[in-house]
Design a protein around this motif. Sequence first.
Motif, short mmCIF file in Angstrom:
data_model
loop_
_atom_site.label_atom_id
_atom_site.label_comp_id
_atom_site.label_asym_id
_atom_site.label_seq_id
_atom_site.Cartn_x
_atom_site.Cartn_y
_atom_site.Cartn_z
N ILE A 45 0.88 -1.18 0.00
CA ILE A 45 0.00 0.00 0.00
C ILE A 45 0.91 1.21 0.00
O ILE A 45 1.78 1.33 0.88
CB ILE A 45 -0.94 -0.01 1.23
N THR A 46 0.73 2.08 -1.01
CA THR A 46 1.75 3.11 -1.26
C THR A 46 1.15 4.52 -1.30
O THR A 46 -0.04 4.69 -1.52
CB THR A 46 2.46 2.82 -2.60
N ARG B 15 10.18 0.16 -5.15
CA ARG B 15 11.04 -0.09 -3.98
C ARG B 15 10.52 -1.28 -3.18
O ARG B 15 11.26 -1.84 -2.34
CB ARG B 15 11.09 1.18 -3.12
N LYS C 45 -1.74 -1.64 -3.95
CA LYS C 45 -2.83 -0.65 -3.91
C LYS C 45 -2.20 0.73 -3.84
O LYS C 45 -1.70 1.15 -2.80
CB LYS C 45 -3.74 -0.84 -2.70
N PRO C 46 -2.18 1.47 -4.94
CA PRO C 46 -1.58 2.80 -4.94
C PRO C 46 -2.52 3.80 -4.27
O PRO C 46 -3.69 3.48 -4.00
CB PRO C 46 -1.43 3.12 -6.42
N ALA C 47 -2.02 4.99 -4.01
CA ALA C 47 -2.87 6.03 -3.43
C ALA C 47 -3.96 6.41 -4.43
O ALA C 47 -3.73 6.40 -5.65
CB ALA C 47 -2.02 7.25 -3.09
N ALA D 258 -9.76 2.79 0.04
CA ALA D 258 -8.57 2.36 0.78
C ALA D 258 -8.92 1.43 1.93
O ALA D 258 -8.31 0.36 2.10
CB ALA D 258 -7.82 3.58 1.28
N ARG D 259 -9.89 1.84 2.76
CA ARG D 259 -10.21 1.03 3.94
C ARG D 259 -10.69 -0.36 3.54
O ARG D 259 -10.32 -1.37 4.13
CB ARG D 259 -11.31 1.72 4.76
N THR E 45 3.90 2.14 2.86
CA THR E 45 4.55 3.45 2.93
C THR E 45 3.47 4.51 2.99
O THR E 45 2.60 4.56 2.12
CB THR E 45 5.46 3.70 1.72
N SER F 288 1.59 7.52 6.08
CA SER F 288 1.63 8.21 7.37
C SER F 288 1.75 7.23 8.53
O SER F 288 1.30 6.08 8.44
CB SER F 288 0.36 9.04 7.55
N ILE G 56 -2.75 1.70 12.05
CA ILE G 56 -4.01 1.01 11.74
C ILE G 56 -3.71 -0.31 11.04
O ILE G 56 -4.22 -1.38 11.41
CB ILE G 56 -4.90 1.89 10.85
N GLU H 141 4.72 16.85 11.01
CA GLU H 141 5.29 16.83 9.67
C GLU H 141 4.51 17.83 8.82
O GLU H 141 3.33 17.65 8.56
CB GLU H 141 5.15 15.42 9.11
N PHE I 139 4.96 18.82 5.58
CA PHE I 139 4.70 18.30 4.23
C PHE I 139 4.35 19.44 3.27
O PHE I 139 3.41 19.37 2.49
CB PHE I 139 3.61 17.23 4.23
N LEU J 76 13.15 9.19 11.14
CA LEU J 76 13.42 8.74 9.78
C LEU J 76 14.76 9.27 9.29
O LEU J 76 15.74 8.53 9.19
CB LEU J 76 12.28 9.15 8.84
N1 LIG Z 1 9.00 6.58 5.11
C1 LIG Z 1 8.83 6.65 3.80
O1 LIG Z 1 9.56 6.05 3.00
C2 LIG Z 1 7.69 7.49 3.26
C3 LIG Z 1 7.65 7.71 1.88
C4 LIG Z 1 6.61 8.49 1.38
C5 LIG Z 1 5.62 9.01 2.22
N2 LIG Z 1 5.70 8.76 3.53
C6 LIG Z 1 4.70 9.34 4.43
O2 LIG Z 1 3.38 9.23 3.85
C7 LIG Z 1 2.60 10.35 4.23
C8 LIG Z 1 2.04 11.04 3.00
O3 LIG Z 1 1.48 10.10 2.12
P1 LIG Z 1 -0.07 9.82 2.15
O4 LIG Z 1 -0.84 11.07 2.43
O5 LIG Z 1 -0.43 9.03 0.93
O6 LIG Z 1 -0.20 8.85 3.42
P2 LIG Z 1 -1.48 8.07 3.89
O7 LIG Z 1 -1.05 7.29 5.05
O8 LIG Z 1 -2.67 8.95 4.03
O9 LIG Z 1 -1.83 7.06 2.67
C9 LIG Z 1 -0.86 6.15 2.24
C10 LIG Z 1 -1.59 4.99 1.55
O10 LIG Z 1 -2.40 4.35 2.51
C11 LIG Z 1 -3.74 4.25 2.03
N3 LIG Z 1 -4.63 4.28 3.18
C12 LIG Z 1 -5.03 5.36 3.90
N4 LIG Z 1 -5.83 4.97 4.91
C13 LIG Z 1 -5.93 3.61 4.83
C14 LIG Z 1 -6.61 2.58 5.57
N5 LIG Z 1 -7.36 2.89 6.64
N6 LIG Z 1 -6.48 1.29 5.17
C15 LIG Z 1 -5.73 0.97 4.10
N7 LIG Z 1 -5.06 1.88 3.35
C16 LIG Z 1 -5.17 3.17 3.73
C17 LIG Z 1 -3.90 5.40 1.08
O11 LIG Z 1 -4.95 5.14 0.17
C18 LIG Z 1 -2.53 5.39 0.41
O12 LIG Z 1 -2.51 4.40 -0.59
C19 LIG Z 1 3.53 11.26 5.00
O13 LIG Z 1 3.39 11.06 6.38
C20 LIG Z 1 4.92 10.80 4.57
O14 LIG Z 1 5.92 11.08 5.53
C21 LIG Z 1 6.72 8.01 4.09
#
Ligand SMILES: NC(=O)c1ccc[n+]([C@@H]2O[C@H](COP(=O)([O-])OP(=O)(O)OC[C@H]3O[C@@H](n4cnc5c(N)ncnc54)[C@H](O)[C@@H]3O)[C@@H](O)[C@H]2O)c1
Length: 484
Positions: A154-155, A166, A181-183, A214-215, A233, A235, A241, A387, A389, A415
Amino acid sequence: MLKLNNPDLLRNACLVAGEWVRAGSGETIIVTNPANGEIVGEVPSLAADEIEQAVDAAQKAFTTWSRLAAKDRSAALRRWFDLMVAHADDLAALMTAEQGKPLAEARGEALYAASFVEWFAEEGKRIYGDTIPAPTNDKRLIVLKQPIGVCAAITPWNFPAAMITRKAAPALAAGCTMIVKPAEQTPLTALALGVLAIKAGIPAGVFQVVTGKAREIGGVLTGSDVIRKLSFTGSTEVGRILMAQSAPTIKKLSLELGGNAPFIVFDDADLDAAVEGAIASKYRNAGQTCVCSNRLYVQAGVYDAFAEKLAARVAALPVGVGTEAGVLIGPLIDGDAIAKVESHVADAVSKGAKIVTGGKRHALGGTFFEPTVLTGTTQDMKIAREETFGPVAPLFRFETEEEVVAMANDTEFGLAAYFYTENVRRTWRVAEALEYGMVGHNTGLISNEVAPFGGVKQSGLGREGSRYGIEEYIEMKYLCSAIG
Ligand SMILES: NC(=O)c1ccc[n+]([C@@H]2O[C@H](COP(=O)([O-])OP(=O)(O)OC[C@H]3O[C@@H](n4cnc5c(N)ncnc54)[C@H](O)[C@@H]3O)[C@@H](O)[C@H]2O)c1
Ligand SMILES: O=C[C@H](O)CS(=O)(=O)O
């Protein structure tokens, strides 16, 4: 209108079991360009039972893919790499359209993403086990390294290509299969990677891309006992979760989570180099990377000079639509993102910080924000704890090395961290004292495919890239054979 050299890369269907499928319900998710709100494409919103079909296909494909010779898997990955490089311009166009990053930066990400495929095409041929001298001469002991099985990823949206390869590259190189599952904001790049994977001869079910709520998808992927590994990868909040949801099936987890990187400038630093490093680590992807400097600590003796130099460079950063030549700062991903940045600036100013340059929404409107430098920031502000961002550099003043290391470590995140000094003894003291998974010394750019990427504390579990990244997709088996 998005124009690709190879229009075949623009897909509005999910890749399941080697087929391009839509949702049985007909439900879709619209993909918009953050620079102008225009519709770029649409992708299916698959239902839970349709995700289960991908899980079944991945399990079936694992049987054959895992039994291939490592060299044959390597050859397929190498073809995928070659195709990614050949299509870098189209992958970049897709990323700029759905994520907003400037085209040059997006092309850089396409090649960065490809580098993980190239790296793990080779690493997959060097998964070595052990022979162990037995304590008695009637036994022979060996350690086998085997692929863990069906994996899920999940990315996030901020690196629509690299955060996928990666994970997928080491997984496939090790003999695993992977469902991605991409964003929801950036699915088109992921689907294009699927097109290229098929062209590379990666068999049906080995690499699949599913889109939807996503959920709902997360519930299926974390709840399935067929899926033995989840790599996430995103938040830290969502990471918690998914970790909890994975507990009932004891999944192996890789978590690449949030950051709050300190960027420390000591008074003996090369100030011009430190300014360039700050620009690179703070304003890349408009500040939307997990390893962006979030807090800039500057020793009192050079604070004013550094602030003046940095503000002059930041004020000149060209902001605009990512397709325009010369643009270095694109839009933020959405309204929530710009609201968070605004709240951090407002909170800091309300507690005494000063805006040296920027500080508000850009005249371009939408989700464009002025590259910003704040001075007079303190540890009690939101911008120090969360963060951001976004393209905002808060400058904190410090007096001593002990004081700044304590402030830098005063966070639940771990990190990336950065520091600038020309003093060798201080370099060792600070590098060893900083509680982070990755530390940059006299540089603001640390990410590549050969080094272990990952965090400590609440920034995650495990490492990606490097010779360590493939271990995340392997299980170790100890064989004790009695020959007496
Ligand atoms: N450490 C790393 O390598 C790295 C790299 C990139 C981004 N990040 C972090 O990601 C965050 C920004 O990215 P974002 O806004 O996409 O993060 P996010 O956590 O909101 O979403 C990431 C992924 O999780 C999915 N997702 C969200 N809620 C979910 C749930 N309840 N169940 C299943 N999937 C769910 C989203 O659809 C998305 O695909 C920042 O905190 C950033 O620091 C970390
Ligand atoms: O957002 C975090 C990514 O890992 C960015 S990079 O790997 O540092 O380019």
